[in-house]
Design an enzyme around this catalytic site. Structure first.
Site, PDB file in Angstrom:
ATOM      1  CG  LEU A 105     -34.528  -0.249 -10.041  1.00  0.00           C
ATOM      2  CD1 LEU A 105     -35.896  -0.590  -9.848  1.00  0.00           C
ATOM      3  CD2 LEU A 105     -33.762  -1.194  -9.316  1.00  0.00           C
ATOM      4  CG  ASP A 106     -29.548  -3.063 -14.094  1.00  0.00           C
ATOM      5  OD1 ASP A 106     -28.926  -1.744 -13.988  1.00  0.00           O
ATOM      6  OD2 ASP A 106     -28.944  -3.952 -13.766  1.00  0.00           O
ATOM      7  CG  LEU A 107     -34.446  -2.340 -20.297  1.00  0.00           C
ATOM      8  CD1 LEU A 107     -35.465  -1.353 -20.423  1.00  0.00           C
ATOM      9  CD2 LEU A 107     -34.121  -3.067 -21.641  1.00  0.00           C
TER      10      LEU A 107
END
Length: 235
Positions: A105-107
């Site tokens: 997952l993105d930051l």
């Protein structure tokens, strides 16, 4: 991560720093146990979870493990990072050796993150041909309407990769929120698809992968082991 398969004699020779001929001698004299049974064949195929003993000394005893983490905002989906808290660092009391993330997952994205040391399991989870469904709750900066539903269902062409996305299911939940189901995982795919409408994604939360749903008892940053049924749902 790649599954560490190989020959038994190669593993023992490398671990004990002895010749393959010496390994064969150990096998003939019943000095090697593989998963509780005396090994006879030097070319027996083993992997990272094969339990191996030689002369009563354990040479390998890894056990497969599977976790779900409720990933908080600002945590990076990585094993090591110099600037941000990593997902693995939140798994307190767990041996991190060989662990890797199955489906990042993105930051600033939140929600279900799966972490394991089983490379074959994570490969099955992420294999494009399996088209495992991933459910997301998406909050947008601007209003959304039926036009979005049709565009997601028809797929979108991305020139950089020279590919068209698979049909994605978008369900309108409110004027600024939608449920999105993907069966692939292209780079920043959801943000880029909404970007076609110049509508920034304010929040992105993953609710499930296949039949594995984020445990609503887990607070952000908390984790638990997967149940056998959850693990088996991917195999």
């Amino acid at each position: 991560m790649v599954s560490k398969r190989g020959r038994l004699d190669q593993f023992i020779a490398g671990t004990l720093q002895i010749s393959k001929k010496a390994v064969r001698g150990l096998l003939i004299t019943h000095k090697v146990l593989v998963d509780g049974q005396f090994a006879k064949s030097p070319d027996l195929q083993i992997d990272e979870f094969t339990h191996i003993e030689c002369n009563g000394v354990v040479l390998r005893q890894y056990q497969p493990c599977y976790f779900m983490l409720n990933k908080p905002d600002g945590v990076v989906s990585a094993t090591v990072d110099d600037k941000h808290t990593t997902a693995l660092s939140l798994l307190h009391g767990v041996e991190h050796d060989m662990l890797h993330i199955a489906g990042r997952l993105d930051l600033h994205s939140t929600g279900l993150l799966l972490i394991t040391n089983d490379a074959k399991w994570s490969a099955a989870l992420m294999a494009p041909e399996h088209k495992v469904a991933k459910h997301y709750l998406v909050t947008l900066a601007n209003p959304i309407d039926q036009e979005y539903v049709e565009a997601f269902a028809n797929g979108m062409y991305f020139e950089y990769e020279n590919m068209t996305t698979l049909a994605a299911q978008l369900t309108l939940l409110s004027s600024h929120q939608a449920s999105v189901v993907l069966r692939e995982g292209k780079y920043h795919q959801i943000k880029r698809m909404f970007g076609r409408f110049r509508n920034p994604v304010v929040a992105l939360h993953r609710e499930s992968i296949g039949d594995i749903y984020l445990d609503n008892q887990l607070k952000p940053g908390e984790f638990r082991s997967l149940t056998k049924a959850e693990v088996d749902s991917i195999i």
